[in-house]
Design an enzyme around this catalytic site. Sequence first.
Site, PDB file in Angstrom:
ATOM      1  N   TYR A   7       9.266   2.842   2.202  1.00 39.83           N
ATOM      2  CA  TYR A   7       9.971   1.572   2.442  1.00 39.83           C
ATOM      3  C   TYR A   7      11.420   1.626   1.951  1.00 39.83           C
ATOM      4  O   TYR A   7      12.036   0.582   1.730  1.00 39.83           O
ATOM      5  CB  TYR A   7       9.240   0.415   1.764  1.00 39.83           C
ATOM      6  CG  TYR A   7       8.148  -0.201   2.624  1.00 39.83           C
ATOM      7  CD1 TYR A   7       8.455  -0.845   3.815  1.00 39.83           C
ATOM      8  CD2 TYR A   7       6.815  -0.150   2.231  1.00 39.83           C
ATOM      9  CE1 TYR A   7       7.461  -1.415   4.606  1.00 39.83           C
ATOM     10  CE2 TYR A   7       5.813  -0.719   3.015  1.00 39.83           C
ATOM     11  CZ  TYR A   7       6.149  -1.350   4.196  1.00 39.83           C
ATOM     12  OH  TYR A   7       5.175  -1.923   4.972  1.00 39.83           O
ATOM     13  N   HIS A  21       9.157   3.470   7.318  1.00 33.81           N
ATOM     14  CA  HIS A  21       8.960   2.041   7.649  1.00 33.81           C
ATOM     15  C   HIS A  21      10.283   1.285   7.756  1.00 33.81           C
ATOM     16  O   HIS A  21      10.326   0.192   8.306  1.00 33.81           O
ATOM     17  CB  HIS A  21       8.153   1.329   6.549  1.00 33.81           C
ATOM     18  CG  HIS A  21       6.748   1.828   6.386  1.00 33.81           C
ATOM     19  ND1 HIS A  21       5.954   2.224   7.420  1.00 33.81           N
ATOM     20  CD2 HIS A  21       5.984   1.942   5.265  1.00 33.81           C
ATOM     21  CE1 HIS A  21       4.760   2.585   6.956  1.00 33.81           C
ATOM     22  NE2 HIS A  21       4.762   2.435   5.655  1.00 33.81           N
ATOM     23  N   GLY A  30       0.828  -1.202   0.000  1.00 30.31           N
ATOM     24  CA  GLY A  30       0.000   0.000   0.000  1.00 30.31           C
ATOM     25  C   GLY A  30       0.861   1.250   0.000  1.00 30.31           C
ATOM     26  O   GLY A  30       0.578   2.238  -0.681  1.00 30.31           O
TER      27      GLY A  30
HETATM   28  C1  LIG Z   1      -4.600  -6.021   6.994  1.00 28.00           C
HETATM   29  C2  LIG Z   1      -3.826  -5.129   6.064  1.00 28.00           C
HETATM   30  C3  LIG Z   1      -2.543  -4.743   6.427  1.00 28.00           C
HETATM   31  C4  LIG Z   1      -1.789  -3.968   5.560  1.00 28.00           C
HETATM   32  N1  LIG Z   1      -0.512  -3.636   5.913  1.00 28.00           N
HETATM   33  C5  LIG Z   1       0.256  -2.960   5.052  1.00 28.00           C
HETATM   34  C6  LIG Z   1       1.614  -2.689   5.361  1.00 28.00           C
HETATM   35  O1  LIG Z   1       2.135  -3.063   6.404  1.00 28.00           O
HETATM   36  N2  LIG Z   1       2.351  -1.992   4.447  1.00 28.00           N
HETATM   37  C7  LIG Z   1       1.824  -1.561   3.271  1.00 28.00           C
HETATM   38  O2  LIG Z   1       2.536  -0.952   2.487  1.00 28.00           O
HETATM   39  N3  LIG Z   1       0.545  -1.820   2.941  1.00 28.00           N
HETATM   40  C8  LIG Z   1      -0.248  -2.515   3.802  1.00 28.00           C
HETATM   41  N4  LIG Z   1      -1.540  -2.804   3.469  1.00 28.00           N
HETATM   42  C9  LIG Z   1      -2.033  -2.402   2.124  1.00 28.00           C
HETATM   43  C10 LIG Z   1      -1.968  -3.576   1.132  1.00 28.00           C
HETATM   44  O3  LIG Z   1      -0.638  -4.015   0.967  1.00 28.00           O
HETATM   45  C11 LIG Z   1      -2.558  -3.167  -0.204  1.00 28.00           C
HETATM   46  O4  LIG Z   1      -3.912  -2.847   0.022  1.00 28.00           O
HETATM   47  C12 LIG Z   1      -2.431  -4.256  -1.240  1.00 28.00           C
HETATM   48  O5  LIG Z   1      -1.089  -4.529  -1.539  1.00 28.00           O
HETATM   49  C13 LIG Z   1      -3.120  -3.854  -2.526  1.00 28.00           C
HETATM   50  O6  LIG Z   1      -3.215  -4.990  -3.365  1.00 28.00           O
HETATM   51  P1  LIG Z   1      -4.649  -5.478  -3.889  1.00 28.00           P
HETATM   52  O7  LIG Z   1      -4.464  -6.576  -4.870  1.00 28.00           O
HETATM   53  O8  LIG Z   1      -5.536  -5.768  -2.726  1.00 28.00           O
HETATM   54  O9  LIG Z   1      -5.083  -4.147  -4.653  1.00 28.00           O
HETATM   55  P2  LIG Z   1      -6.517  -3.628  -5.093  1.00 28.00           P
HETATM   56  O10 LIG Z   1      -7.057  -2.783  -3.999  1.00 28.00           O
HETATM   57  O11 LIG Z   1      -7.364  -4.736  -5.614  1.00 28.00           O
HETATM   58  O12 LIG Z   1      -6.128  -2.745  -6.345  1.00 28.00           O
HETATM   59  C14 LIG Z   1      -5.198  -1.670  -6.284  1.00 28.00           C
HETATM   60  C15 LIG Z   1      -5.401  -0.797  -7.531  1.00 28.00           C
HETATM   61  O13 LIG Z   1      -5.103  -1.578  -8.696  1.00 28.00           O
HETATM   62  C16 LIG Z   1      -6.077  -1.380  -9.703  1.00 28.00           C
HETATM   63  N5  LIG Z   1      -6.798  -2.648  -9.923  1.00 28.00           N
HETATM   64  C17 LIG Z   1      -7.584  -3.316  -9.046  1.00 28.00           C
HETATM   65  N6  LIG Z   1      -8.039  -4.461  -9.586  1.00 28.00           N
HETATM   66  C18 LIG Z   1      -7.518  -4.523 -10.826  1.00 28.00           C
HETATM   67  C19 LIG Z   1      -7.609  -5.474 -11.883  1.00 28.00           C
HETATM   68  N7  LIG Z   1      -8.335  -6.588 -11.758  1.00 28.00           N
HETATM   69  N8  LIG Z   1      -6.938  -5.240 -13.008  1.00 28.00           N
HETATM   70  C20 LIG Z   1      -6.195  -4.131 -13.134  1.00 28.00           C
HETATM   71  N9  LIG Z   1      -6.065  -3.187 -12.157  1.00 28.00           N
HETATM   72  C21 LIG Z   1      -6.731  -3.366 -11.039  1.00 28.00           C
HETATM   73  C22 LIG Z   1      -6.973  -0.283  -9.212  1.00 28.00           C
HETATM   74  O14 LIG Z   1      -6.407   0.939  -9.686  1.00 28.00           O
HETATM   75  C23 LIG Z   1      -6.846  -0.352  -7.717  1.00 28.00           C
HETATM   76  O15 LIG Z   1      -7.050   0.891  -7.116  1.00 28.00           O
HETATM   77  C24 LIG Z   1      -2.345  -3.528   4.325  1.00 28.00           C
HETATM   78  C25 LIG Z   1      -3.657  -3.889   3.996  1.00 28.00           C
HETATM   79  C26 LIG Z   1      -4.387  -4.676   4.848  1.00 28.00           C
HETATM   80  C27 LIG Z   1      -5.800  -5.063   4.467  1.00 28.00           C
END
Ligand SMILES: Cc1cc2nc3c(=O)[nH]c(=O)nc-3n(C[C@H](O)[C@H](O)[C@H](O)COP(=O)(O)OP(=O)(O)OC[C@H]3O[C@@H](n4cnc5c(N)ncnc54)[C@H](O)[C@@H]3O)c2cc1C
Length: 215
Positions: free
Chosen positions: A154, A160, A148
Amino acid sequence: MKVLYIYAHPEPKSFNGALKDVAMVTLANMGHDVRVSNLYAMRFKAVLDAQDFRIRARHDIFNPAMEQIHGMSTGSLAPDIQEEIEKIAWADLLIFQFPLWWSSMPAILKGWFDRVFVQGFVVDIAAGKVYQHGLLKGKRGMLVVTCGSPEEMYSPEGVHGDLHRHLSVIEHNILGFTGIEVLPPFIVFGAPALPPNRVPRVLKEYELVLSSLPV
Ligand SMILES: Cc1cc2nc3c(=O)[nH]c(=O)nc-3n(C[C@H](O)[C@H](O)[C@H](O)COP(=O)(O)OP(=O)(O)OC[C@H]3O[C@@H](n4cnc5c(N)ncnc54)[C@H](O)[C@@H]3O)c2cc1C
């Protein structure tokens, strides 16, 4: 090459889902044999407990490490663990894809390591078979991680701390401990805020990385 793809994201329509789809197509196009452990889709049991052992070494006390060694040597580990062990034994390369959660892997993947990387299969500590002598020597591993936070948070000077230091627990202390040779990770920083025009470029970069994997 035989590739085991261990995937830990709960939503197929996520960005991680898109990365995984790219990997499936690219690895198949490259002619690799691919097997997938899609941990959420499998509803993989993430908690190591006494149920993991069909024949117990001891009944008066539950000692997880002792039961793992016994379960491995007697072939009496739970069937879902045995299945994962068989896939790892088959694979030349293990790719682990996950979103960074609390600077580490999601709990379901940590549970996979807890339950599947059993002593007697990945290491033999008593015999000194760890790191360069680990029982998975000859295999390679690679992390694919979405974050995220943006890259500067990082960086070594970032708030971080260096992401590679966080990932080294997985790369060095888990994979390296078992003898797996670790390839450079593929990392996507700032995933939730990716501008729409950047998404296809990141997916293409991942395709290129997979296309140039050493065979
Ligand atoms: C419990 C928890 C702890 C976390 N801790 C950390 C941490 O310690 N450090 C940190 O850096 N982050 C942290 N995060 C954030 C997390 O790492 C990110 O939310 C995650 O990496 C995003 O990946 P995703 O696949 O869920 O993205 P999504 O939210 O699915 O997508 C991200 C972006 O990609 C695009 N997208 C989405 N779907 C598609 C698709 N199918 N095709 C093309 N593009 C698409 C969109 O633009 C969207 O906004 C945390 C999140 C949670 C829930």
